[in-house]
Write a protein that holds these residues in place. Structure first.
Motif, PDB file in Angstrom:
ATOM      1  N   ARG A   3       0.847  -1.189   0.000  1.00  0.00           N
ATOM      2  CA  ARG A   3       0.000   0.000   0.000  1.00  0.00           C
ATOM      3  C   ARG A   3       0.883   1.240   0.000  1.00  0.00           C
ATOM      4  O   ARG A   3       1.912   1.276   0.698  1.00  0.00           O
ATOM      5  CB  ARG A   3      -0.890   0.031   1.254  1.00  0.00           C
ATOM      6  CG  ARG A   3      -1.998  -0.997   1.278  1.00  0.00           C
ATOM      7  CD  ARG A   3      -2.708  -1.002   2.618  1.00  0.00           C
ATOM      8  NE  ARG A   3      -1.824  -1.503   3.655  1.00  0.00           N
ATOM      9  CZ  ARG A   3      -1.709  -2.786   3.967  1.00  0.00           C
ATOM     10  NH1 ARG A   3      -2.424  -3.688   3.328  1.00  0.00           N
ATOM     11  NH2 ARG A   3      -0.884  -3.171   4.912  1.00  0.00           N
ATOM     12  N   LEU A   6       1.388   7.199   3.238  1.00  0.00           N
ATOM     13  CA  LEU A   6       1.218   8.644   3.280  1.00  0.00           C
ATOM     14  C   LEU A   6       1.797   9.191   4.585  1.00  0.00           C
ATOM     15  O   LEU A   6       1.668   8.571   5.637  1.00  0.00           O
ATOM     16  CB  LEU A   6      -0.268   9.014   3.186  1.00  0.00           C
ATOM     17  CG  LEU A   6      -1.037   8.464   1.982  1.00  0.00           C
ATOM     18  CD1 LEU A   6      -2.502   8.880   2.057  1.00  0.00           C
ATOM     19  CD2 LEU A   6      -0.419   8.921   0.677  1.00  0.00           C
ATOM     20  N   TRP A  33      -0.256  14.874   3.802  1.00  0.00           N
ATOM     21  CA  TRP A  33      -1.314  15.532   4.542  1.00  0.00           C
ATOM     22  C   TRP A  33      -0.682  16.430   5.606  1.00  0.00           C
ATOM     23  O   TRP A  33       0.524  16.340   5.866  1.00  0.00           O
ATOM     24  CB  TRP A  33      -2.220  14.522   5.265  1.00  0.00           C
ATOM     25  CG  TRP A  33      -2.974  13.562   4.378  1.00  0.00           C
ATOM     26  CD1 TRP A  33      -3.009  13.529   3.017  1.00  0.00           C
ATOM     27  CD2 TRP A  33      -3.807  12.479   4.825  1.00  0.00           C
ATOM     28  NE1 TRP A  33      -3.813  12.507   2.579  1.00  0.00           N
ATOM     29  CE2 TRP A  33      -4.315  11.837   3.669  1.00  0.00           C
ATOM     30  CE3 TRP A  33      -4.169  11.991   6.072  1.00  0.00           C
ATOM     31  CZ2 TRP A  33      -5.168  10.736   3.742  1.00  0.00           C
ATOM     32  CZ3 TRP A  33      -5.016  10.888   6.152  1.00  0.00           C
ATOM     33  CH2 TRP A  33      -5.511  10.283   4.996  1.00  0.00           C
ATOM     34  N   ASP A  66      -5.787  17.269   7.875  1.00  0.00           N
ATOM     35  CA  ASP A  66      -6.138  16.079   8.652  1.00  0.00           C
ATOM     36  C   ASP A  66      -6.309  16.509  10.108  1.00  0.00           C
ATOM     37  O   ASP A  66      -5.342  16.595  10.862  1.00  0.00           O
ATOM     38  CB  ASP A  66      -4.975  15.080   8.464  1.00  0.00           C
ATOM     39  CG  ASP A  66      -5.043  13.846   9.312  1.00  0.00           C
ATOM     40  OD1 ASP A  66      -6.153  13.498   9.759  1.00  0.00           O
ATOM     41  OD2 ASP A  66      -3.980  13.211   9.513  1.00  0.00           O
ATOM     42  N   ASP A 134     -13.975   6.983   6.711  1.00  0.00           N
ATOM     43  CA  ASP A 134     -12.916   7.023   5.701  1.00  0.00           C
ATOM     44  C   ASP A 134     -11.552   6.697   6.284  1.00  0.00           C
ATOM     45  O   ASP A 134     -10.605   6.426   5.544  1.00  0.00           O
ATOM     46  CB  ASP A 134     -12.847   8.422   5.071  1.00  0.00           C
ATOM     47  CG  ASP A 134     -14.171   8.826   4.450  1.00  0.00           C
ATOM     48  OD1 ASP A 134     -14.492   8.302   3.371  1.00  0.00           O
ATOM     49  OD2 ASP A 134     -14.897   9.637   5.052  1.00  0.00           O
ATOM     50  N   LEU A 135     -11.447   6.725   7.627  1.00  0.00           N
ATOM     51  CA  LEU A 135     -10.158   6.540   8.269  1.00  0.00           C
ATOM     52  C   LEU A 135     -10.340   6.036   9.685  1.00  0.00           C
ATOM     53  O   LEU A 135     -11.277   6.431  10.391  1.00  0.00           O
ATOM     54  CB  LEU A 135      -9.402   7.874   8.294  1.00  0.00           C
ATOM     55  CG  LEU A 135      -8.069   7.938   9.031  1.00  0.00           C
ATOM     56  CD1 LEU A 135      -7.048   8.771   8.258  1.00  0.00           C
ATOM     57  CD2 LEU A 135      -8.248   8.545  10.425  1.00  0.00           C
ATOM     58  N   ARG A 162      -6.664  -3.768  10.330  1.00  0.00           N
ATOM     59  CA  ARG A 162      -6.386  -3.997   8.904  1.00  0.00           C
ATOM     60  C   ARG A 162      -7.188  -5.191   8.398  1.00  0.00           C
ATOM     61  O   ARG A 162      -7.752  -5.155   7.290  1.00  0.00           O
ATOM     62  CB  ARG A 162      -4.885  -4.212   8.696  1.00  0.00           C
ATOM     63  CG  ARG A 162      -4.488  -4.641   7.283  1.00  0.00           C
ATOM     64  CD  ARG A 162      -5.044  -3.758   6.197  1.00  0.00           C
ATOM     65  NE  ARG A 162      -4.568  -2.383   6.297  1.00  0.00           N
ATOM     66  CZ  ARG A 162      -5.039  -1.396   5.543  1.00  0.00           C
ATOM     67  NH1 ARG A 162      -6.034  -1.610   4.668  1.00  0.00           N
ATOM     68  NH2 ARG A 162      -4.559  -0.166   5.669  1.00  0.00           N
ATOM     69  N   HIS A 173      -8.555   4.344   5.129  1.00  0.00           N
ATOM     70  CA  HIS A 173      -7.170   4.541   5.567  1.00  0.00           C
ATOM     71  C   HIS A 173      -7.010   4.082   7.015  1.00  0.00           C
ATOM     72  O   HIS A 173      -7.910   4.232   7.839  1.00  0.00           O
ATOM     73  CB  HIS A 173      -6.777   6.012   5.464  1.00  0.00           C
ATOM     74  CG  HIS A 173      -6.546   6.489   4.071  1.00  0.00           C
ATOM     75  ND1 HIS A 173      -5.501   6.027   3.292  1.00  0.00           N
ATOM     76  CD2 HIS A 173      -7.213   7.385   3.304  1.00  0.00           C
ATOM     77  CE1 HIS A 173      -5.541   6.624   2.114  1.00  0.00           C
ATOM     78  NE2 HIS A 173      -6.569   7.442   2.091  1.00  0.00           N
ATOM     79  N   GLU A 175      -4.479   4.927   9.971  1.00  0.00           N
ATOM     80  CA  GLU A 175      -3.482   5.900  10.379  1.00  0.00           C
ATOM     81  C   GLU A 175      -2.985   5.567  11.783  1.00  0.00           C
ATOM     82  O   GLU A 175      -3.754   5.099  12.622  1.00  0.00           O
ATOM     83  CB  GLU A 175      -4.120   7.298  10.353  1.00  0.00           C
ATOM     84  CG  GLU A 175      -3.189   8.447  10.671  1.00  0.00           C
ATOM     85  CD  GLU A 175      -3.895   9.797  10.493  1.00  0.00           C
ATOM     86  OE1 GLU A 175      -3.354  10.671   9.812  1.00  0.00           O
ATOM     87  OE2 GLU A 175      -5.015   9.965  11.038  1.00  0.00           O
ATOM     88  N   ASP A 194      -1.276   2.669   6.675  1.00  0.00           N
ATOM     89  CA  ASP A 194      -0.906   3.314   5.408  1.00  0.00           C
ATOM     90  C   ASP A 194      -0.802   4.831   5.536  1.00  0.00           C
ATOM     91  O   ASP A 194      -0.478   5.500   4.559  1.00  0.00           O
ATOM     92  CB  ASP A 194      -1.858   2.930   4.274  1.00  0.00           C
ATOM     93  CG  ASP A 194      -3.275   3.428   4.482  1.00  0.00           C
ATOM     94  OD1 ASP A 194      -3.647   3.746   5.625  1.00  0.00           O
ATOM     95  OD2 ASP A 194      -4.030   3.479   3.489  1.00  0.00           O
ATOM     96  N   VAL A 195      -1.057   5.376   6.737  1.00  0.00           N
ATOM     97  CA  VAL A 195      -0.834   6.798   6.994  1.00  0.00           C
ATOM     98  C   VAL A 195      -0.059   6.913   8.301  1.00  0.00           C
ATOM     99  O   VAL A 195      -0.483   6.373   9.331  1.00  0.00           O
ATOM    100  CB  VAL A 195      -2.153   7.594   7.105  1.00  0.00           C
ATOM    101  CG1 VAL A 195      -1.856   9.088   7.277  1.00  0.00           C
ATOM    102  CG2 VAL A 195      -3.033   7.379   5.879  1.00  0.00           C
TER     103      VAL A 195
END
Length: 220
Positions: A3, A6, A33, A66, A134-135, A162, A173, A175, A194-195
Motif C-alpha cells: 500500500r 502517506l 497531509w 487532517d 474514511d479513516l 487492517r 485509511h 493511520e 498506510d498513513v
C-alpha cells in the motif's frame, strides 16, 4: 499487499511562533497531509488550538488538512472545524454519546470522517460504524502530548483493524499516531498502517531537514 504510505506530519511539534511558515515548509518538503492535533484540556491533559488557527493555516497549503479532535463533547464543534477548512475530521470513539450520529454530521458537512481509538480502546468498537468512515486512527501513545514512546501492544490492534478493513473491502485509511519514527515506522507499516503521523520525527533538525525526514519515513 503493498500500500502507498502517506506522511501526515503533526504540527504539534512545529514552531508555534511561525506555524504558517512551518506548514508551507512541510508542504514543500513533500508531506502528503497536514495533521492538526486539537486538544481541549478536558478530554486530554493539554490545550492546543481551535478552529481559528485551522482557518488561518488553510491558505498555506493545498494538502489535505487532517484534523484530529481530542475534545469532548465533540458534536458542538464539528461545524466550526468544517467551516475553518478541515478536509478530514477525526473524532474519538468516546467523545460523544452517539458516534454514528457524529459521523453522519461530519459527512453531511461535506468532510471525510475518521474515528480514533485510544491505546485501551478495543478495535471491536468499530464494528458498527466501519462502513461509515474514511479513516481509522490508532493512537500508539496516550493522547495529550507529543514526543512519547511507542506502545508496542498497538501493533496487534493495527493488525486486527487492517483485517477488518480487508474483509469489508472498502478503501479506508489506517493511520497511526504516536512515537512513529524511522525505527517504529517499518513495524507499523508491516502491521497494516498506510498513513503515518509523525511530529518529532518530521520537525527535528529544522526546515532544512524536513524533506530528508519525510523521505526516511516514507522509505520505511
Amino acid at each position: 499487499m503493498s500500500r502507498p504510505v502517506l506522511i501526515s506530519p503533526s504540527i504539534l511539534s512545529a514552531d508555534f511562533a511561525r506555524l504558517g511558515e512551518e506548514v508551507r515548509a512541510i508542504d514543500e518538503a513533500g508531506c502528503d497531509w497536514v495533521h492538526v492535533d486539537v486538544m481541549d484540556g478536558h478530554y486530554v491533559p493539554n490545550i492546543t488550538i481551535g478552529p481559528m488557527v485551522v482557518k488561518a493555516l488553510r491558505p498555506h497549503t493545498q494538502k489535505l488538512m487532517d484534523v484530529h479532535l481530542m475534545i469532548t463533547p465533540v458534536d458542538p464543534m464539528l461545524d466550526a472545524f468544517a467551516e475553518a477548512g478541515s478536509d478530514l475530521i477525526t473524532v474519538h470513539q468516546e467523545a460523544g454519546p452517539h458516534l454514528h450520529r457524529t459521523l453522519q454530521r461530519i459527512r453531511a458537512l461535506g468532510k471525510k470522517a475518521g474515528v480514533s481509538l485510544n491505546p485501551s480502546t478495543h478495535e471491536d468498537t468499530l464494528d458498527y460504524v466501519l462502513e461509515d468512515i474514511d479513516l481509522v486512527l490508532v493512537m500508539s501513545v496516550n493522547p495529550g502530548f507529543g514526543g512519547q514512546s511507542f506502545i508496542d501492544s498497538q501493533l496487534r490492534k493495527i493488525e486486527a483493524i487492517r483485517a477488518k478493513i480487508e474483509r469489508l473491502g472498502k478503501p479506508i485509511h489506517l493511520e497511526v499516531d504516536g512515537g512513529v519514527d524511522a525505527a517504529t515506522a517499518p513495524r507499523v507499516i508491516a502491521a497494516g498502517a498506510d498513513v503515518l503521523v509523525a511530529g518529532t520525527a518530521t520537525f527535528r533538525g529544522g526546515p532544512a531537514a524536513y524533506a530528508d525526514n519525510i523521505r526516511g519515513l516514507r522509505g520505511a
